[in-house]
Design a protein around this motif. Structure first.
Motif, short mmCIF file in Angstrom:
data_model
loop_
_atom_site.label_atom_id
_atom_site.label_comp_id
_atom_site.label_asym_id
_atom_site.label_seq_id
_atom_site.Cartn_x
_atom_site.Cartn_y
_atom_site.Cartn_z
N UNK A 1 -30.75 -31.85 7.34
CA UNK A 1 -31.91 -31.10 7.83
C UNK A 1 -32.33 -30.02 6.82
N UNK A 2 -31.38 -29.27 6.30
CA UNK A 2 -31.72 -28.24 5.32
C UNK A 2 -32.26 -28.87 4.03
N UNK A 3 -31.70 -30.00 3.64
CA UNK A 3 -32.14 -30.68 2.43
C UNK A 3 -33.58 -31.16 2.58
N UNK A 4 -33.92 -31.78 3.71
CA UNK A 4 -35.27 -32.28 3.93
C UNK A 4 -36.28 -31.14 4.04
N UNK A 5 -35.89 -30.05 4.70
CA UNK A 5 -36.81 -28.92 4.82
C UNK A 5 -37.06 -28.24 3.47
N UNK A 6 -36.03 -28.14 2.67
CA UNK A 6 -36.17 -27.43 1.39
C UNK A 6 -37.05 -28.20 0.43
N UNK A 7 -36.92 -29.54 0.39
CA UNK A 7 -37.67 -30.35 -0.57
C UNK A 7 -38.83 -31.10 0.09
N UNK A 8 -39.30 -30.59 1.22
CA UNK A 8 -40.42 -31.24 1.90
C UNK A 8 -41.67 -31.24 1.03
N UNK A 9 -41.87 -30.17 0.25
CA UNK A 9 -43.06 -30.10 -0.60
C UNK A 9 -43.00 -31.05 -1.78
N UNK A 10 -41.84 -31.60 -2.06
CA UNK A 10 -41.72 -32.53 -3.20
C UNK A 10 -42.41 -33.85 -2.91
N UNK A 11 -42.51 -34.21 -1.62
CA UNK A 11 -43.25 -35.42 -1.26
C UNK A 11 -44.73 -35.07 -1.23
N UNK A 12 -45.32 -34.96 -2.42
CA UNK A 12 -46.67 -34.43 -2.55
C UNK A 12 -47.70 -35.35 -1.90
N UNK A 13 -47.55 -36.66 -2.06
CA UNK A 13 -48.56 -37.59 -1.56
C UNK A 13 -47.87 -38.75 -0.86
N UNK A 14 -47.90 -38.72 0.46
CA UNK A 14 -47.34 -39.80 1.26
C UNK A 14 -48.45 -40.37 2.13
N UNK A 15 -48.56 -41.71 2.15
CA UNK A 15 -49.60 -42.37 2.93
C UNK A 15 -49.25 -42.32 4.42
N UNK A 16 -50.31 -42.30 5.25
CA UNK A 16 -50.12 -42.36 6.68
C UNK A 16 -51.00 -43.47 7.24
N UNK A 17 -51.12 -43.50 8.58
CA UNK A 17 -51.86 -44.58 9.21
C UNK A 17 -53.33 -44.57 8.79
N UNK A 18 -53.92 -43.39 8.68
CA UNK A 18 -55.34 -43.31 8.35
C UNK A 18 -55.65 -43.86 6.97
N UNK A 19 -54.68 -43.77 6.06
CA UNK A 19 -54.94 -44.24 4.70
C UNK A 19 -55.15 -45.75 4.66
N UNK A 20 -54.55 -46.48 5.59
CA UNK A 20 -54.70 -47.94 5.59
C UNK A 20 -56.15 -48.36 5.80
N UNK A 21 -56.91 -47.56 6.53
CA UNK A 21 -58.31 -47.93 6.78
C UNK A 21 -59.18 -47.78 5.54
N UNK A 22 -58.69 -47.12 4.52
CA UNK A 22 -59.46 -46.96 3.28
C UNK A 22 -59.23 -48.10 2.29
N UNK A 23 -58.27 -48.96 2.57
CA UNK A 23 -57.98 -50.07 1.66
C UNK A 23 -58.91 -51.23 1.99
N UNK A 24 -59.76 -51.59 1.04
CA UNK A 24 -60.73 -52.65 1.23
C UNK A 24 -60.57 -53.71 0.14
N UNK A 25 -60.89 -54.95 0.49
CA UNK A 25 -60.84 -56.03 -0.48
C UNK A 25 -62.03 -55.94 -1.41
N UNK A 26 -61.77 -56.01 -2.72
CA UNK A 26 -62.83 -55.89 -3.71
C UNK A 26 -63.74 -57.10 -3.74
N UNK A 27 -64.96 -56.96 -4.31
CA UNK A 27 -65.91 -58.09 -4.34
C UNK A 27 -65.36 -59.30 -5.07
#
Length: 434
Positions: A181-207
């Motif tokens: 718990x202390x380890x995850x809280x201390x380095x939580x900011x290190x996970x700068x960019x993590x995808x979530x559910x909303x990000x999946x809706x931005x993935x589109x098949x190219x032409x």
């Protein structure tokens, strides 16, 4: 009071950098303190050795060897327990000042226990939760208990993460859950960019993107999202399809599970790969035709400046030297593909194809000229060798023009006496003439 806006990725990265620098400075301070303590211990050992040389080896062995042995109220039972521990535990001088409680530090590791080496140490960058999950999964295979998890976790830390662990207060960790718990809280900011559910809706098949490439790209992102519900996954991947036949097929079939969707996608991927293979074959064929057209448009250049005048048509000469096997016909003679609008009135005996005559064929003319100059076609040359030799060897020396040269009388090579009339022997009868 309005809530403060969340920090931007650049601000988070700056905070992580400052935190790493602070940890580095703290680690350097700890190292200096440890060096000073070690010097004091060594000085005390040397002083005690000089004062108690007469007591023998037994007394010298009882002297403290590191900081953890300095308390004088340790009883004999604790000394026996430490001596019974494996040598690799006693070699670490920082165990007594570490963050773990006495129960964890006094836990005796199994003799056959080996530390896994397949996990890359965490250096302060990346998702800390993901690192803890990987660590747990590896240690569960070895049947590790909670004390073993605590004792082994620092072995998979490096850089700023290891400095953070060394800075934890002494006797503050009694369970691995607290450490995680202390380890995850201390380095939580290190996970700068993590995808979530909303990000999946931005993935589109190219032409121009194939269905296979789109599904592969989508799946890689979906696998990085923890606890992703299959229905959300299915809805997002269907929404990202570009308009077309496959999207219409999915709209009609309405697959309810990811397995059904992938079954439909597999058939479409096979069709796309088949079309791609055919397209590649057509492009290769077009390249071959383009190369053939280039070769077809090639016009050979005559090799000789002047050519011998034959007393026979070139068609007949070609036929005769082919029958006598003096030369061989071209490898593709008679098998040349003829264009649609070829002139059937023209025919080349040498190439055995329509479109041009033998007299127009530069290759045939060069071939006959080469044979003539080698002496193989003397019987087809007017005047035989005399005229050919004269035309090829004589060079203009007086600067006369070609017309004046043609008008000049030819010099006789021989004199032949002929009887133009009368009796040859002077007799009137045949016997007299003989």
């Amino acid at each position: 009071m309005a809530d403060a806006p969340p920090p931007t990725p650049s601000e988070l990265l700056k905070m992580v950098t400052e935190l790493q620098q602070a940890n580095q400075r703290m680690a350097e301070d700890n190292q200096r303190m440890q060096n000073q303590i070690a010097q004091l211990v060594n000085a005390r050992l040397e002083h005690n050795n000089n004062d108690h040389e007469q007591h023998g080896n037994d007394e010298r062995q009882s002297l403290p060897t590191h900081v953890s042995d300095t308390p004088q109220n340790r009883n004999d039972e604790e000394q026996q327990n430490e001596e019974a521990q494996p040598e690799d535990e006693g070699e670490n001088p920082d165990n007594s000042v570490g963050p773990f409680t006495a129960d964890i530090m006094n836990f005796q590791l199994p003799r056959q226990f080996t530390l896994p080496t397949t996990l890359t140490p965490y250096d302060g960058l990346g998702d800390p939760k993901q690192h803890v999950k990987k660590f747990r999964s590896i240690m569960i295979v070895n049947g590790a208990s909670d004390p073993i998890l605590c004792r082994c976790f620092p072995s998979f830390l490096d850089g700023p993460a290891l400095d953070w662990f060394c800075s934890l207060p002494a006797d503050s960790i009694s369970r691995f859950q607290e450490l995680a718990k202390q380890f995850e809280d201390h380095f939580a900011a290190s996970a700068i960019y993590l995808h979530d559910f909303d990000y999946l809706t931005t993935i589109k098949q190219g032409p121009q993107e194939s269905l296979k490439d789109y599904i592969t790209r989508f799946t890689k992102v979906a696998m990085s999202i923890p606890d992703l519900h299959p229905e959300v996954h299915l809805h997002a991947i269907k929404s990202g399809l570009r308009p077309g036949k496959f999207q219409e097929t999915i709209a009609v079939a309405k697959p309810k599970t990811l397995a059904e969707f992938h079954e439909k996608a597999k058939g479409q991927i096979d069709i796309e790969e088949l079309h791609q293979a055919r397209k590649s074959d057509k492009s290769a064929t077009k390249d071959d035709e383009r190369t053939h057209d280039t070769k077809k448009g090639f016009k050979p250049v005559p090799r000789y400046e002047s050519y011998t005048q034959f007393n026979t048509k070139r068609d007949d000469i070609i036929k005769e030297i082919l029958n006598s096997k003096l030369i061989k016909p071209p490898r593709k003679a008679g098998n040349y593909p003829e264009p649609k609008n070829v002139d059937k009135s023209k025919y080349c005996t040498f190439h055995q194809k329509h479109g041009h005559t033998t007299d127009e064929c530069v290759i045939a003319k060069d071939l006959l000229e080469r044979l003539a100059r080698q002496g193989h076609l003397d019987k087809f040359i007017a005047g035989h060798m005399q005229k050919r030799t004269a035309s090829s060897s004589e060079q203009p020396s007086t600067g006369q023009s070609s017309k004046e040269k043609d008008k000049a009388p030819a010099q006789p090579r021989e004199v032949i006496n002929c009887i133009s009339g009368g009796y040859a022997g002077g007799g009137s009868t045949s016997s007299a003439r003989k």
